[in-house]
Structure formats: C-alpha cells, structure tokens
Scaffold this motif. Structure first.
Motif, PDB file in Angstrom:
ATOM      1  N   VAL A 121     -30.787 -37.232  23.132  1.00 11.12           N
ATOM      2  CA  VAL A 121     -30.163 -36.873  21.857  1.00 11.12           C
ATOM      3  C   VAL A 121     -28.912 -36.047  22.108  1.00 11.12           C
ATOM      4  CG1 VAL A 121     -30.471 -35.477  19.775  1.00 11.12           C
ATOM      5  CG2 VAL A 121     -32.259 -37.059  20.488  1.00 11.12           C
ATOM      6  N   ALA A 122     -28.973 -35.131  23.070  1.00 10.42           N
ATOM      7  CA  ALA A 122     -27.828 -34.263  23.347  1.00 10.42           C
ATOM      8  C   ALA A 122     -26.658 -35.052  23.923  1.00 10.42           C
ATOM      9  CB  ALA A 122     -28.237 -33.153  24.309  1.00 10.42           C
ATOM     10  N   ALA A 133     -34.870 -34.987  24.255  1.00  8.80           N
ATOM     11  CA  ALA A 133     -33.871 -33.966  23.940  1.00  8.80           C
ATOM     12  C   ALA A 133     -32.569 -34.216  24.700  1.00  8.80           C
ATOM     13  CB  ALA A 133     -34.423 -32.579  24.263  1.00  8.80           C
ATOM     14  N   VAL A 134     -32.670 -34.601  25.963  1.00 13.39           N
ATOM     15  CA  VAL A 134     -31.469 -34.883  26.755  1.00 13.39           C
ATOM     16  C   VAL A 134     -30.755 -36.108  26.210  1.00 13.39           C
ATOM     17  CG1 VAL A 134     -30.679 -35.651  29.027  1.00 13.39           C
ATOM     18  CG2 VAL A 134     -32.275 -33.761  28.848  1.00 13.39           C
ATOM     19  N   ALA A 189     -40.732 -35.054  25.702  1.00 23.39           N
ATOM     20  CA  ALA A 189     -39.908 -34.288  24.764  1.00 23.39           C
ATOM     21  C   ALA A 189     -38.594 -33.868  25.422  1.00 23.39           C
ATOM     22  CB  ALA A 189     -40.676 -33.062  24.278  1.00 23.39           C
ATOM     23  N   GLY A 190     -38.644 -33.488  26.677  1.00 25.03           N
ATOM     24  CA  GLY A 190     -37.427 -33.112  27.393  1.00 25.03           C
ATOM     25  C   GLY A 190     -36.478 -34.276  27.562  1.00 25.03           C
TER      26      GLY A 190
END
Length: 56
Positions: free
Chosen positions: A30-31, A27-28, A23-24
């Motif tokens: 996507v960011a 998230a990175v 998940a991390g």
C-alpha cells in the motif's frame, strides 16, 4: 490433588507470526503502490537495425 495440564500455544504463535507478516507485506504494498512514477516500469529495448541489403 489434581493438577491441570498447561496447554501449549500450539498453532497460536505461528498463526500470529504469519498474520503479522501478511499485514506487513500488505502495508508495504500500500505504501509503495501510491507512487506514480512514469519511468518506474519502463525497460529500454534496442530496436533491430534495418539493413538495406537489396532485398525486396
């Protein structure tokens, strides 16, 4: 008296850790994926010099 055995976490703790890591990472990605910097993926490659040595 009968005592119930304490169940170990087994695969639960490593599975949760792996899911949190995935998940991390997502998230990175996507960011950072939303940035549209035109020079981000460019690499400078020098061109070969053409020599006029008389070849035809």
């Amino acid at each position: 008296m009968i005592y119930s055995e304490a169940k170990s976490a087994g695969l639960a703790v490593p599975l949760i850790a792996i899911l949190l890591a995935i998940a991390g990472i997502v998230a990175v990605l996507v960011a950072t994926g939303g940035r549209h910097d035109s020079t981000a993926g460019r690499v400078w490659v020098p061109q070969a010099q053409q020599q006029g040595s008389g070849r035809q």
